[in-house]
Design a protein around this motif. Structure first.
Motif, PDB file in Angstrom:
ATOM      1  N   ASP A 153       0.816  -1.220   0.000  1.00  0.00           N
ATOM      2  CA  ASP A 153       0.000   0.000   0.000  1.00  0.00           C
ATOM      3  C   ASP A 153       0.846   1.265   0.000  1.00  0.00           C
ATOM      4  OD1 ASP A 153       1.078  -0.296   2.494  1.00  0.00           O
ATOM      5  OD2 ASP A 153      -0.733   0.340   3.567  1.00  0.00           O
ATOM      6  N   VAL A 154       2.099   1.173  -0.372  1.00  0.00           N
ATOM      7  CA  VAL A 154       2.996   2.335  -0.334  1.00  0.00           C
ATOM      8  C   VAL A 154       3.081   2.907  -1.743  1.00  0.00           C
ATOM      9  CG1 VAL A 154       5.298   3.163   0.196  1.00  0.00           C
ATOM     10  CG2 VAL A 154       4.273   1.329   1.569  1.00  0.00           C
ATOM     11  N   SER A 155       2.762   4.207  -1.847  1.00  0.00           N
ATOM     12  CA  SER A 155       2.817   4.874  -3.155  1.00  0.00           C
ATOM     13  C   SER A 155       4.257   5.135  -3.557  1.00  0.00           C
ATOM     14  CB  SER A 155       2.027   6.184  -3.105  1.00  0.00           C
ATOM     15  OG  SER A 155       2.638   7.070  -2.173  1.00  0.00           O
ATOM     16  N   ARG A 156       4.405   5.503  -4.862  1.00  0.00           N
ATOM     17  CA  ARG A 156       5.750   5.807  -5.356  1.00  0.00           C
ATOM     18  C   ARG A 156       6.315   7.037  -4.674  1.00  0.00           C
ATOM     19  NH1 ARG A 156       6.447   5.917 -11.721  1.00  0.00           N
ATOM     20  NH2 ARG A 156       5.789   3.767 -11.306  1.00  0.00           N
ATOM     21  N   GLU A 157       5.504   8.027  -4.405  1.00  0.00           N
ATOM     22  CA  GLU A 157       5.990   9.237  -3.741  1.00  0.00           C
ATOM     23  C   GLU A 157       6.440   8.925  -2.315  1.00  0.00           C
ATOM     24  OE1 GLU A 157       3.209   8.917  -5.325  1.00  0.00           O
ATOM     25  OE2 GLU A 157       3.512  10.159  -7.140  1.00  0.00           O
ATOM     26  N   MET A 158       5.655   8.128  -1.600  1.00  0.00           N
ATOM     27  CA  MET A 158       6.035   7.765  -0.229  1.00  0.00           C
ATOM     28  C   MET A 158       7.328   6.946  -0.221  1.00  0.00           C
ATOM     29  SD  MET A 158       5.527   7.936   2.955  1.00  0.00           S
ATOM     30  CE  MET A 158       3.921   8.742   2.942  1.00  0.00           C
ATOM     31  N   ARG A 159       7.449   6.017  -1.177  1.00  0.00           N
ATOM     32  CA  ARG A 159       8.684   5.235  -1.267  1.00  0.00           C
ATOM     33  C   ARG A 159       9.874   6.167  -1.504  1.00  0.00           C
ATOM     34  NH1 ARG A 159       9.502  -0.044  -3.022  1.00  0.00           N
ATOM     35  NH2 ARG A 159       7.306  -0.127  -3.673  1.00  0.00           N
ATOM     36  N   HIS A 160       9.703   7.127  -2.436  1.00  0.00           N
ATOM     37  CA  HIS A 160      10.797   8.059  -2.730  1.00  0.00           C
ATOM     38  C   HIS A 160      11.146   8.878  -1.491  1.00  0.00           C
ATOM     39  CE1 HIS A 160      13.365  10.704  -5.058  1.00  0.00           C
ATOM     40  NE2 HIS A 160      12.688  11.754  -4.554  1.00  0.00           N
ATOM     41  N   MET A 161      10.159   9.296  -0.745  1.00  0.00           N
ATOM     42  CA  MET A 161      10.404  10.097   0.455  1.00  0.00           C
ATOM     43  C   MET A 161      11.155   9.273   1.513  1.00  0.00           C
ATOM     44  SD  MET A 161       7.662  12.260   2.712  1.00  0.00           S
ATOM     45  CE  MET A 161       6.756  10.790   3.164  1.00  0.00           C
ATOM     46  N   VAL A 162      10.755   8.034   1.666  1.00  0.00           N
ATOM     47  CA  VAL A 162      11.438   7.174   2.661  1.00  0.00           C
ATOM     48  C   VAL A 162      12.894   6.945   2.257  1.00  0.00           C
ATOM     49  CG1 VAL A 162      11.517   4.863   3.642  1.00  0.00           C
ATOM     50  CG2 VAL A 162       9.337   6.048   3.453  1.00  0.00           C
ATOM     51  N   LEU A 163      13.127   6.630   0.991  1.00  0.00           N
ATOM     52  CA  LEU A 163      14.509   6.392   0.541  1.00  0.00           C
ATOM     53  C   LEU A 163      15.337   7.662   0.597  1.00  0.00           C
ATOM     54  CD1 LEU A 163      13.844   3.996  -2.491  1.00  0.00           C
ATOM     55  CD2 LEU A 163      14.505   3.411  -0.161  1.00  0.00           C
ATOM     56  N   GLU A 164      14.709   8.811   0.324  1.00  0.00           N
ATOM     57  CA  GLU A 164      15.425  10.085   0.439  1.00  0.00           C
ATOM     58  C   GLU A 164      15.811  10.346   1.887  1.00  0.00           C
ATOM     59  OE1 GLU A 164      17.229  13.438  -1.097  1.00  0.00           O
ATOM     60  OE2 GLU A 164      16.264  11.786  -2.179  1.00  0.00           O
ATOM     61  N   MET A 165      14.911  10.053   2.793  1.00  0.00           N
ATOM     62  CA  MET A 165      15.214  10.213   4.223  1.00  0.00           C
ATOM     63  C   MET A 165      16.383   9.311   4.628  1.00  0.00           C
ATOM     64  SD  MET A 165      14.791   8.507   7.316  1.00  0.00           S
ATOM     65  CE  MET A 165      13.558   7.321   6.849  1.00  0.00           C
ATOM     66  N   MET A 166      16.420   8.097   4.126  1.00  0.00           N
ATOM     67  CA  MET A 166      17.540   7.202   4.446  1.00  0.00           C
ATOM     68  C   MET A 166      18.853   7.737   3.903  1.00  0.00           C
ATOM     69  SD  MET A 166      15.919   3.405   3.839  1.00  0.00           S
ATOM     70  CE  MET A 166      17.493   2.646   4.241  1.00  0.00           C
ATOM     71  N   ALA A 167      18.806   8.327   2.722  1.00  0.00           N
ATOM     72  CA  ALA A 167      20.024   8.903   2.150  1.00  0.00           C
ATOM     73  C   ALA A 167      20.519  10.076   2.977  1.00  0.00           C
ATOM     74  CB  ALA A 167      19.759   9.323   0.703  1.00  0.00           C
ATOM     75  N   GLN A 168      19.591  10.805   3.579  1.00  0.00           N
ATOM     76  CA  GLN A 168      19.985  11.961   4.397  1.00  0.00           C
ATOM     77  C   GLN A 168      20.464  11.548   5.782  1.00  0.00           C
ATOM     78  OE1 GLN A 168      16.568  14.501   4.464  1.00  0.00           O
ATOM     79  NE2 GLN A 168      16.694  15.043   2.267  1.00  0.00           N
ATOM     80  N   HIS A 169      20.186  10.337   6.183  1.00  0.00           N
ATOM     81  CA  HIS A 169      20.589   9.873   7.517  1.00  0.00           C
ATOM     82  C   HIS A 169      21.379   8.564   7.395  1.00  0.00           C
ATOM     83  CE1 HIS A 169      17.098  12.503   8.259  1.00  0.00           C
ATOM     84  NE2 HIS A 169      17.692  12.779   9.434  1.00  0.00           N
ATOM     85  N   PRO A 170      22.591   8.649   6.844  1.00  0.00           N
ATOM     86  CA  PRO A 170      23.411   7.418   6.758  1.00  0.00           C
ATOM     87  C   PRO A 170      23.803   6.944   8.154  1.00  0.00           C
ATOM     88  CG  PRO A 170      24.726   9.333   6.176  1.00  0.00           C
ATOM     89  CD  PRO A 170      23.315   9.835   6.334  1.00  0.00           C
TER      90      PRO A 170
END
Length: 742
Positions: free
Chosen positions: A694-711
């Motif tokens: 149930d995860v949209s493409r925008e939500m997936r992108h936001m989650v992965l972007e957050m992970m990139a910002q918090h290595p």
């Protein structure tokens, strides 16, 4: 000339006196009241001048009397000299008158000298005629070994010859010496025969001293006589007879040293194989002690003190033994032969069995003679011995490993100790072998013991490497056919117990009980061996778990199955086997098994392409995850693994991500998840998001972007979970020719 011109010093002295007087008077009479004492000063100075003049007159008078006496003596001496000159003149004229008469006396002087020579020859004729007879008699005395009498005859003949040669040299008749030397030619043969007998006596000195020292004492007295004759002739330095100096004392002592030191070391080649070398060294020790005891107790009394015969013989034995040991070390010796030589040279030689024998002390002292083997030779021999021991240890260890490898394929379980732990004889055999070699080396020197200790650790480390290779080979054969070996896991557990036994016993090998540290390289080798055996055991567990994990997650699994129950049965079976290994490794295996179960469960969950199609399926998935994780956690807690040591919490945390009802909160939830598990990757999170469904493409992108910002960086001591889970590469979208990919 005037008096002033003739005596200028007198004028200068008078002026100085007047000036001094004037200065004195001006200092005394500078006041009017001082003039009253002028009369006193005048009378006093008048008396003083009178006294000085009287002393001067007496002095001059005594000088004049001495000059008069001297003149009288000179006059008498001149008269005596004149008389002597007259008498010398008369004697000169008398000598000139008798010069012609003295020339007639020269012929008489020559006749007198010839008469003296002929008288000397007449006196020597009886002795000269008896020379050959005396030589024959001396030869007979020598053959009967009557050395003192023979030497007395020989000295008399040499004295006669030397007197004749000395007279010829004094009279300048050197051309007449060859006939004399030819006439006395038999003396050379007698000297050579006497010297040969002296050297024979010196060579048999020990036997003669034990049986009857008379002949040996006679030989020593002959040598001392000759030495005194040599010293006297060298001190005279006017005439040196032929064959002098003989130097018999030095030669006699040399033969004596050679006979005492080399008698047992010369001859046939020494057999260095088997017990022959030990017998040779024992005979050498007994022989040296016996000979030095004879020298100390008997021979010392037969020679003069300045010979220092005991010290000379001790030094000769020391040097001869040092050379003999070097010759033996050039042979191709085995480790037993090298050990015997090192023990004999470094321990036996200086012990009470040999040079420190009670019968030899305190007179015999070898401490000032240096070591029997140089430090370089000792080090070289020790290294050679260590090399031989290393080859033997390597052979025995290889043979032990081969026997151990064959035992792994037996149709019965390994042996157990009194506590029921699996084990084999390998640790005891290896440690006994190494310990015995180190203890044997301690009998020689600390340096040899240290070398053997270092070699033992190196060989043990190499042995552990070969043991790991054997484990790998056994594992490969087991992978081809899991029924071979039959008790594969049991022998792996026995290997772990053996490794623990080696690890605990290796510190006892150190020679110094206060410094029993295990080197880092050996500790690492032990750790690698333990890890390899644990790895093979866990691989065996993994092979049993993989068929079960293929069902997670699946449509058949969601409604409910006995999958986790089957996994628990497998884990319980292995944990029961783990109890046959000792506590530290047992706990480690249990913890690693729990990590394997967790990682396999997560791998199956992430690698499958299952997607929840509704909220009910997500709820059903979360229920199964909670049920499975709880059942597995209770299992491992029951087996003795604390909850804080378990990695199953990752399944509970992952369930929270799937159970989250509001997808907008996924970023915060994922941030907490990656903070707790820093080895999780973008692919893992993306797969989890796919699993939710149930995860949209925008939500997936936001989650992965957050992970990139918090290595995240894994902290020290972190046990990786997700980094061991490899996900398949995503499928690329289908692209048409000459078109851009989406």
């Amino acid at each position: 000339p005037s008096a002033e011109e003739e005596w200028p010093e007198a004028e200068k002295a008078e002026k100085l006196a007047r000036g001094a007087a004037l200065k004195w008077a001006s200092g005394v009479f500078y006041r009017p009241d001082k003039l009253e004492g002028l009369g006193q000063y005048r009378s006093r100075e008048t008396q003083r001048n009178s006294s000085i003049q009287s002393r001067l007159k007496s002095t001059v008078q005594s000088y004049l009397e001495g000059v008069s006496t001297g003149l009288e003596q000179l006059r008498s001496v001149a008269q005596e000299v004149q008389g002597v000159c007259q008498e010398l003149g008369a004697a000169r004229w008398a000598l000139l008158d008798s010069a012609e008469q003295c020339q007639g006396l020269q012929q008489m002087r020559a006749l007198m000298a010839e008469h003296v020579q002929l008288a000397s020859v007449v006196q020597l004729l009886p002795q000269l005629f008896s020379v050959h007879e005396a030589c024959s008699h001396t030869l007979q005395l020598l053959r009967r070994q009557r050395l003192l009498e023979a030497h007395a005859e020989l000295m008399m003949l040499e004295q006669l010859r030397d007197d004749i040669l000395r007279q010829l040299q004094l009279r300048g008749l050197s051309t007449a010496q060859p006939p004399v030397l030819s006439y006395f030619g038999g003396l050379r043969e007698l000297n050579e025969l006497l010297a040969a007998q002296l050297w024979d006596v010196a060579g048999s000195s020990l036997r003669l001293v034990r049986q009857d020292p008379t002949l040996f004492v006679s030989a020593v007295r002959v040598v001392e006589r000759e030495e005194r004759i040599d010293d006297a002739l060298l001190l005279e330095a006017t005439f040196l007879p032929p064959g002098r100096p003989k130097g018999w004392r030095q030669k006699f002592q040399g033969v004596l040293r050679e006979s005492l030191a080399g008698a047992r070391l010369r001859g046939a080649r020494v057999d260095t194989t088997g017990p022959a070398l030990a017998e040779h060294l024992a005979a050498l020790r007994e022989g040296v002690v016996s000979e030095l005891r004879v020298v100390k107790d008997l021979m010392v009394q037969c020679v003069p003190p300045h010979y220092d015969i005991l010290g000379v013989c001790t030094a000769a034995c020391h040097q001869a033994l040092a050379g003999h040991l070097q010759e033996l070390l050039r042979e191709d010796l085995d480790k037993q032969g090298l050990f015997l030589l090192l023990e004999w040279a470094l321990r036996v030689y200086h012990s009470s069995e040999m040079m420190a024998h009670p019968d030899l002390l305190p007179e015999v002292d070898v401490s000032a003679l240096g070591p029997l083997m140089s430090p370089e030779l000792v080090d070289h021999t020790e290294r050679k011995y260590v090399g031989q021991v290393k080859a033997s240890v390597l052979e025995w260890m290889q043979r032990t490993l081969e026997v151990e490898f064959k035992e792994w394929f037996r149709e019965e379980e390994p042996e157990t100790d009194h506590q029921g732990f699996f084990q084999s004889a390998l640790p005891a055999i290896v440690m006994q072998m190494l310990s015995e070699n180190i203890q044997v080396a301690s009998l020689i020197t600390d340096s040899l013991q240290q070398k053997v200790y270092i070699m033992a650790l190196e060989e043990l480390e190499a042995f552990l490497g070969r043991l790991r290779e054997a484990l790998v080979q056994c594992g490969k054969e087991h992978q081809r056919d899991r029924s071979v070996p039959r008790f594969y896991s049991s022998y792996l557990l026995a290997t772990l117990n053996n490794n623990l036994a080696l690890s605990s016993a290796v510190s006892s090998l150190h020679p110094d009980a206060a410094r029993r540290e295990v080197p880092a390289s050996l500790r690492a080798a032990l750790d690698r061996t333990q890890k390899k055996a644990c790895q093979l055991l866990l691989e065996e567990l993994l092979l049993d778990l993989q068929p079960l994990c293929l069902q997670v997650p699946s449509r058949r699994w969601l409604p409910g199955s006995q999958l986790v129950g089957s996994m628990c049965e497998v884990v319980e079976r292995y944990s029961k086997a783990f109890c046959r290994v000792r506590t530290p490794v047992c706990t480690l295996l249990l913890a690693e098994s729990e990590l394997v179960v967790t990682s396999q469960y997560l791998r199956a969950l992430l690698q499958q392409k299952t997607v929840c199609r509704s909220q009910e399926e997500r709820a059903q998935l979360c229920h199964h995850l909670l049920q499975d994780a709880t059942q597995l956690r209770d299992l491992f807690c029951g087996l003795g693994l604390e909850q804080s040591q378990q990695s199953l919490e990752a399944i509970f945390a992952l369930r929270e991500l799937i159970c989250l009802k509001d997808p907008a909160l996924l970023s915060l939830e994922v941030l907490g998840f990656i903070t707790k598990y820093p080895d999780v990757s973008d692919e893992h999170i993306s797969t989890l998001l796919d699993l939710r469904g149930d995860v949209s493409r925008e939500m997936r992108h936001m989650v992965l972007e957050m992970m990139a910002q918090h290595p995240q960086v894994p902290p020290e001591g972190y046990r990786p979970i997700f980094s061991t889970i490899l996900l398949p590469a995503p499928e690329l979208p289908f692209c048409l020719r000459k078109a851009k990919c989406a």
